[in-house]
Design an enzyme around this catalytic site. Structure first.
Site, mmCIF file in Angstrom:
data_model
loop_
_atom_site.group_PDB
_atom_site.id
_atom_site.type_symbol
_atom_site.label_atom_id
_atom_site.label_comp_id
_atom_site.label_asym_id
_atom_site.label_seq_id
_atom_site.Cartn_x
_atom_site.Cartn_y
_atom_site.Cartn_z
ATOM 1 N N ASP A 12 -92.594 9.955 -34.763
ATOM 2 C CA ASP A 12 -92.618 9.802 -35.886
ATOM 3 C C ASP A 12 -92.961 12.133 -36.348
ATOM 4 O O ASP A 12 -94.196 12.148 -34.843
ATOM 5 C CB ASP A 12 -94.420 9.095 -35.978
ATOM 6 C CG ASP A 12 -94.254 7.870 -35.848
ATOM 7 O OD1 ASP A 12 -92.936 7.158 -36.472
ATOM 8 O OD2 ASP A 12 -95.440 7.583 -35.464
ATOM 9 N N ASP A 24 -91.519 -3.495 -42.785
ATOM 10 C CA ASP A 24 -92.821 -3.396 -42.694
ATOM 11 C C ASP A 24 -93.595 -4.706 -42.901
ATOM 12 O O ASP A 24 -93.458 -4.537 -44.554
ATOM 13 C CB ASP A 24 -93.278 -2.270 -43.062
ATOM 14 C CG ASP A 24 -92.860 -1.097 -42.763
ATOM 15 O OD1 ASP A 24 -91.657 -0.997 -41.538
ATOM 16 O OD2 ASP A 24 -93.130 0.205 -43.227
#
Lengths: 206, 255
Positions: free
Chosen positions: B12, B131
């Site tokens: 990330d 997601d």
């Protein structure tokens, strides 16, 4: 004198990655070029390519004089030539992807969609898979390389196949003849195996 | 033999730095993305994933620079997600050295972006990020913007639509499991993997190697993505490959 290695720039997505990988193998004479004159005098030629056959072919043909330069330098002067992924598929007579498109026609065969023989075989063929040499070619060693393609080169003459892989069915991994070699896998993304392959290409005396 | 199960460490990134999120909150800076990428390349990661988690709100140039510098020293496939809204955004990342781009929010609000990217650059580089959160048994909803925004869209229907529009891969993240270390949402992964003909990456919730094996055997995934178990040295990429092989799956032999 250092050799000139012409890396053909027709906007292919993997151009810079191939460039980086060639430099990582120690190559000093790499020229990223869209100039047919540079190609016509190069000591080695690398043709990258990803994405759609027709789009790559149109971009290559769209460079005035490039096909003629390649025909002269690769087919007549017989300098070592490497095509990668769609750069390899362009060696075919034609590609069938969003319509039918003419290829370079240097290696007999057709590029078309991989059809999964069963539901557990996912397309695109994406990931690390075998390179299984079939012909004892100098450049191709058995190993694992990274593939990323939904279309494959259905080669007419088995003598032109240098290596295969298997994803639900046998797929051509490498093709060629004389001074020409093309690989479906991505040497620029295949870590140690890929860099070693590129190094062999740079030292190759067909 | 056939194609190997891929083990994909995910970094990330925000403002050009690696961060580690727990349920996308409480970020802790954990270093330079290029150096981390280089370590994973040396460790034999099958692919690398950069998720630009600040990208929906912030500028794009930092991640392109990270990708360019990574491609100079790493020779493995790289997927970049976060903030990709248009085919031109995708092009900038691909030309910088990314092999695939993952599209999330934009593919929900404007699904044509998926066919735009697939049409211009090929399905092989177009990853649709799914997601999802479970809303009831056997039913999941798509969330966007890092899991903050519900959409009312059924995850399975969305997955099918993404594949029809030309996505070449689905990155399926359970927002319920992300950061929990409780393992992937195997029912979600399995439901999607059994429905589409393109590869599926399981994501969100890995806490141990068994979770990765389960993602493939029970979840039907073709690739397993993980972050913290690799980042903090709990397990190596080789450990993951060994665990997959021990379970009878095909995994790469590290150099």
């Amino acid at each position: 004198m250092a050799e000139t290695i012409a890396l053909i720039d027709f906007g292919a997505g993997n151009l810079h990655s191939v460039h980086n990988a060639l430099i990582a193998t120690g190559a000093t004479g790499v020229v990223v070029t869209a100039d047919p004159d540079v190609v016509a005098s190069a000591d080695r030629i690398v043709l990258p390519g990803v994405g759609a056959f027709g789009a790559c072919r149109d971009a290559l043909v769209g460079i005035n004089g490039m096909i003629a330069a390649l025909e002269q330098r690769v087919r007549q002067n017989a300098v070592p030539f490497l095509g990668i992924c769609v750069g390899m598929q362009l060696l075919a007579d034609k590609g069938i992807e969003f319509g039918e498109h003419q290829g370079l026609g240097w290696i007999d065969g057709t590029v078309h969609a991989i059809e999964a023989p069963s539901a557990d075989i996912k397309i695109p063929h994406m990931g690390w898979n075998d390179v299984s040499p079939t012909s004892g070619h100098d450049l191709l060693e058995a190993g694992e390389a990274y593939y990323l393609h939904g279309y494959h080169f259905d080669v007419t003459n088995t003598d032109d196949i240098f290596a295969t892989t298997h994803h639900g069915m046998p797929l051509v991994s490498a093709v060629g003849r004389d001074n020409i070699v093309g690989v479906q896998f991505h040497p620029e993304k295949s870590q140690a195996y890929g860099l070693a392959f590129l190094k062999r290409f740079l030292e190759w005396k067909p | 033999m056939t194609v190997r199960i891929r083990v994909i460490p995910c970094l990330d990134v925000a403002d050009g730095r690696v961060v580690k999120g727990v349920n996308f909150v409480d970020l802790v800076d954990a270093g330079d993305p290029v150096e981390q990428a280089r370590a994973y390349d040396a460790a034999g990661a099958d692919e690398l994933c950069f998720l630009d988690i600040g990208a929906s709100h912030e500028k794009r140039d930092t991640i392109i620079d990270v990708v360019r510098r990574t491609a100079e020293v790493c020779f493995m496939p790289v997927t970049v997600g976060g903030g990709v809204r248009t085919a031109d955004d995708a092009r900038a990342l691909l030309m910088a050295g990314a092999d695939k781009v993952a599209v999330n929010s934009a593919a929900v609000s404007r699904p044509e972006v998926v066919s735009d990217i697939a049409g211009r650059f090929g399905s092989q580089c177009m990853v649709a990020s799914i997601d999802a959160r479970q809303v009831e048994e056997g039913c999941w909803e798509i969330f966007t913007h890092g899991g903050r925004t519900p959409t009312g869209i059924d995850a399975l229907e969305h997955a099918v639509r993404m594949a029809e529009l030309g996505a070449g891969e689905l990155l399926v993240t359970s927002m319920d499991r992300d950061g929990t270390r409780d393992g992937y949402d195997l029912a979600l992964t399995r439901a999607i993997a059994d429905t589409v003909s393109i590869p599926v990456v399981a994501s969100g919730g890995v806490g141990n190697l068994d979770h990765m094996v389960d993602g493939v055997i029970k979840g039907g995934a073709n690739a397993v993505l993980a972050a913290s178990i690799f980042h903090f040295g709990q397990h190596s990429i080789s450990d993951a490959h060994d665990a997959l092989r021990a379970a009878g799956l095909l995994a790469r032999h590290n150099n």
